[in-house]
Each structure stands twice: as C-alpha cells, then as structure tokens.
Design a protein around this motif. Structure first.
Motif, mmCIF file in Angstrom:
data_model
loop_
_atom_site.group_PDB
_atom_site.id
_atom_site.type_symbol
_atom_site.label_atom_id
_atom_site.label_comp_id
_atom_site.label_asym_id
_atom_site.label_seq_id
_atom_site.Cartn_x
_atom_site.Cartn_y
_atom_site.Cartn_z
ATOM 1 N N SER A 83 34.167 53.507 57.623
ATOM 2 C CA SER A 83 33.276 54.347 57.692
ATOM 3 C C SER A 83 32.194 54.186 56.456
ATOM 4 C CB SER A 83 34.311 55.592 57.352
ATOM 5 O OG SER A 83 33.502 56.626 56.799
ATOM 6 N N ARG B 209 28.467 53.555 57.448
ATOM 7 C CA ARG B 209 27.787 54.884 57.203
ATOM 8 C C ARG B 209 26.621 55.560 57.803
ATOM 9 N NH1 ARG B 209 30.426 56.817 52.274
ATOM 10 N NH2 ARG B 209 31.886 57.193 53.824
ATOM 11 N N SER B 210 25.389 54.592 57.682
ATOM 12 C CA SER B 210 24.226 55.112 58.050
ATOM 13 C C SER B 210 24.344 55.427 59.621
ATOM 14 C CB SER B 210 23.165 54.120 57.776
ATOM 15 O OG SER B 210 23.472 52.892 58.457
ATOM 16 N N ARG C 175 26.257 58.215 60.414
ATOM 17 C CA ARG C 175 25.550 59.677 60.039
ATOM 18 C C ARG C 175 24.248 59.880 61.122
ATOM 19 N NH1 ARG C 175 26.822 60.485 53.668
ATOM 20 N NH2 ARG C 175 28.890 60.765 54.230
ATOM 21 N N ASN D 104 30.740 56.432 66.504
ATOM 22 C CA ASN D 104 31.613 57.475 65.998
ATOM 23 C C ASN D 104 33.238 56.792 65.831
ATOM 24 O OD1 ASN D 104 33.627 58.034 68.327
ATOM 25 N ND2 ASN D 104 32.011 59.618 68.890
ATOM 26 N N ASP E 96 33.579 61.075 57.219
ATOM 27 C CA ASP E 96 32.952 60.991 58.520
ATOM 28 C C ASP E 96 34.022 60.331 59.590
ATOM 29 O OD1 ASP E 96 30.491 61.496 57.698
ATOM 30 O OD2 ASP E 96 30.374 59.563 56.538
#
Ligand SMILES: Cc1cc2nc3c(=O)[nH]c(=O)nc-3n(C[C@H](O)[C@H](O)[C@H](O)COP(=O)(O)OP(=O)(O)OC[C@H]3O[C@@H](n4cnc5c(N)ncnc54)[C@H](O)[C@@H]3O)c2cc1C
Length: 436
Positions: free
Chosen positions: A21, A25-26, A29, A34, A74
C-alpha cells in the motif's frame, strides 16, 4: 484497474498489504490498482505471546487486537472465509459463494492445526490431560491444567514437522522447568521432551546448545519419536477422585515403532497443514497443502501470477513471523517488478531469526538462512549488542520488547534498523572451511 488479492491477514498478509500500500500509494489513489485482503477472523493474534499464557505471564487482551485497524486505510478488508481457489481462471470463491477475480494473488493463509490427524489425540483426554498451546483457547486451558498440576509426568511432544516456530515447544519445556522450580515442586515433576527429530533442533550447532540446556535442567530428551497414537485412560482428576491407589498415568504416547511414554499431562504440538482450499486447487500445494513456490522469488510453481509467503509457503526454512517479515520485503519488490513487466529477483535467502526463552528471565537468539545454520557470534552488528546462541538477560528483554515492535513496526510494514531481509554473515563465528 489491476486487482491484487491477498488471502489471509495474519502476520504475512498484513505486513505484505501495508508494504504494498505504501509502495503503490499513488497508483492506488489514482484508481489504477486496488489491494483487497480476505480474512474471516475479526481479531489479529500475536502468536509468539501464546507461549507465555499457560504460565500466567501474559493474557488474551495483551496479545490480540482488532484486525481492521492493523491494515492501511487504502487496503480493503473482506471479512470472509475462502472456500476455493481456481488458478486456471484467476478466481477465489468465498464461503458464501461470492467469486472474486484477481490479476495477482498472494497466498498468506498460514498453517492450521489438525489434531484429528493423530489417533486418540481428540479422545477423552483432549483439553483434560492432553493439551496444546498453539491456539488461544488451548493456551488458556493449558494454563488452568498447569495451575492444578501437583506433580507427575509432564511430556512435551512434537508430532510431526514442519510446525510453526520449531523452537516454541522447547521454550515451553524450559519455561515449565522454571515454573515448577518457582512453585517449589520441580522435584515432583518429571519432564520429557519427545521429538521426531534426531536432536533437540533441526540444525546441528543449535541442537547441541539446546540439548545441553535440556540436560542441565534435567529434561529427558527422546529423539526420533514419531507419534503414532495417544492412548488416554481417564482424565487425571477423575482417577484421583475415585482411587486411593497410586494414580496410574493419564495416558501414553505411542510411537509408530511401539515405544511408549506415559504421561500425566501431555503438551503436544499437533500436525500442521496449509489451508483446506489449497488441497483442492490442483497443483498448487504439496502433500501437506503448503503452496509450492520458488524458494527465492516466492512465485508459485503452478502459475506465474500467484505468490505465497509466511507459513502458507513450502520454503525449506522455519515457519516464523521473522521469516514472513523478511519474505514480505523481497515479495514487495517482486510484485512491483511483476506489475512493471520486469524479471523477478531471487532475493529470499531463507533468513530466519528467533529469540528462544530458556527460563529464569534469560533467552538466546538464533539467526540463520538456507545455507548458514545458527552460529555463535553477535547480532545485528559485528559488535553486537545482542549475543547469538548464548543465554542472556538482554535476549529475554528483547523477546518481551518484541511484542511492541510487532504491533508498531513489523505489522505496519516498517523496517527495523540494522536488520535486513538477507542474513548478514558479519558478527557470526563461521566454522573453518573443510580442508582449510
Ligand atoms: C506458540 C507460538 C510461538 C511462536 N513464536 C514465534 C517467535 O518467537 N518468533 C517468530 O518469528 N515466530 C513465532 N511464531 C510463528 C509465527 O506466529 C507465525 O510464523 C506467523 O504468524 C506466520 O504468519 P502467517 O501470516 O503466515 O500466518 P498467520 O499469522 O497464522 O495468519 C494466517 C491468516 O490466514 C487466515 N486464514 C486461514 N485460512 C483462511 C481461509 N480459508 N480464508 C481466509 N483467511 C484464512 C487466518 O484467519 C489468519 O489470520 C510462533 C507461533 C506460535 C503458534
């Protein structure tokens, strides 16, 4: 959108999810990737803490936490049991029939205890005179049995390898020696350690040190004992209440070659297997339902988009939380490489380390990998501060402090200063090469 599915949110699944995660991250998001984790159990259990429960040195609230907050925000958590996996169609099926598809799947469903595999284990003596401490319920029930134990034959037994943390039953034997000494009844307790191995541990140098400790503490070592069945008579309390004769043993541990070890209290480590759905996913698991992987890249031998780590993988190293941690570092890199279409790195060297409680507030530390057995020396740096394969108070404090490090550094997927995924040779006293 690419779907990464992580099966199981124990030590390995949680560390893996949190590391990925952070790294992705980028992309997470931006909705390009996922990460979903599947686990039915709402509670995360710190399993090394189970060792201390029977001796009233820890308790349930200290070693359990709600699972959801251990995962990065996330990461999506699905609270369900996986019933089946279909590697040909890249899907898993949940117990309620829901089918979930994936582009990349990471199996981290650990190892399960199967006491029913040993004849007689779950007979009338189960949780009366026959106990285990590898589950929370088992460790708590054993605590009560130890509290009521006034003397007799205590037998600690490993039915079959591999097991989680192969030193934990030895630690139990050392702590039992200290516990009965402190209770003032050590002279009334005969302790036997029965193992299928040919020594106290799998690796020769450590086995020698650990055998010496067993001898020093008056614990009898019974090697190459392959448990065939457990014969229980009646629960110890029942026999004691109805007879004035000397109490017969509560049962006997019987090996395949008909050796018999009588016991009043048996602390056994039942057979371990991988998750049941691995057995039905043709070609995924070995005979014990552990996922067959490349031991260095952790990629499944069955299909390129499946990986496994932690206890679920059949790597020829210890099944330990430390291993799950080191594997997660390597696998994080390999998942990113796979997503980028780059070659995988054979980065996992079998690195494992573990504090071994030896009783009376002392412990020793072992550190090893596929090629190097646990050796004496210093850790994590050449100057120390922690001694290897040597009892010390510092090691005991390290073991206790590790619980905090587990919740606050290891599970969130943060690195430990000085401790790397690959085993360091510096600080270890290597044996002289043959012929040199
Ligand atoms: C008594 C004891 C002492 C130990 N001491 C140490 C120690 O001192 N040092 C050390 O490094 N290690 C130690 N260990 C070992 C360590 O705890 C394990 O190796 C580690 O937890 C492995 O992590 P894992 O994620 O692979 O498995 P686990 O942490 O067991 O997690 C597996 C997860 O998968 C989930 N799951 C299983 N089946 C399914 C399914 N069908 N569907 C969905 N989810 C599923 C489970 O609910 C669980 O949450 C010890 C273990 C025990 C039992």
């Amino acid at each position: 959108m690419r779907h990464i599915l992580i099966l199981g949110a124990g030590t390995a699944g949680t560390v893996m999810a949190n590391r990925l995660s952070r790294r992705l991250r980028s992309q997470l998001r931006a909705g390009r990737i996922n990460i979903t984790v599947i686990d039915p159990d709402p509670t995360h259990l710190y399993q090394p803490g189970l060792l201390f429960i029977p001796f009233q040195e820890s308790f349930r609230e200290r070693i359990t936490r709600d699972r959801a907050p251990t995962l990065d925000r996330d990461v999506r958590l699905v609270a369900a049991e996986i019933a089946a996996m279909d590697p040909d169609h890249d899907t898993v099926t949940l117990a309620d029939g829901t089918v979930m598809s994936y582009d990349l799947c990471i199996v981290a469903t650990g190892a399960r205890l199967v006491p029913e595999e040993t004849e007689g284990m779950m007979g009338p003596g189960w949780r009366e005179s026959v106990h285990e401490f590898y589950s929370l319920e088992g460790a708590e029930k054993l605590g009560y049995a130890l509290h009521c134990f006034v003397g007799g034959k205590l037998v600690i037994n490993v039915v079959e390898m591999p097991i989680k943390c192969p030193v934990a039953p030895l630690e139990f034997a050392f702590l039992a020696d200290a516990y009965f000494t402190n209770c003032g009844i050590r002279d009334k307790v005969e302790i036997t350690y029965a193992t299928p191995l040919d020594g106290a541990f799998t690796k020769p140098t450590a086995a020698q040190s650990l055998s010496y400790l067993l001898e020093q503490k008056g614990i009898r070592l019974e090697t190459e004992f392959n448990t065939g069945r457990i014969e229980t008579t009646s629960p110890a309390w029942e026999t004691a209440a109805t007879s004035t004769e000397p109490r017969p043993p509560a049962g006997e541990l019987v090996s395949w070659d008909e050796r018999r070890i009588p016991f009043d209290l048996l602390v056994t480590v039942p057979v371990h297997k991988g998750a049941a759905f691995i057995a039905t996913a043709a070609g995924l698991g070995d005979a014990m339902d552990f996922v067959m992987v490349d031991p260095h890249t952790l990629q499944s031998q069955r299909k390129a988009n499946i990986f496994a780590l932690g206890d679920a993988a059949n790597c020829p190293t210890s099944k330990a939380g430390s291993v799950a941690h080191f594997q997660a570092e390597v696998l994080e890199e390999n998942i990113v490489r796979m997503l980028d279409g780059r070659a995988l790195e054979p980065g996992f060297d079998g690195h494992a380390n573990c504090f071994i409680e030896t009783g009376h507030r002392k412990a020793l530390l072992i550190d090893f990998n596929y090629d190097t057995e646990p050796l004496p020396g210093m850790f994590p740096y050449a100057w120390g501060p922690v001694p290897l394969l040597k009892e010390s108070r510092l090691n005991h404090l390290g073991k206790l402090a590790f619980r905090h490090a587990y919740w606050n550094r290891l599970l969130p997927g943060r690195d430990f200063p000085g401790i790397e995924a690959q085993m360091k040779r510096s600080g270890k006293r290597m044996p002289a090469a043959v012929g040199s």
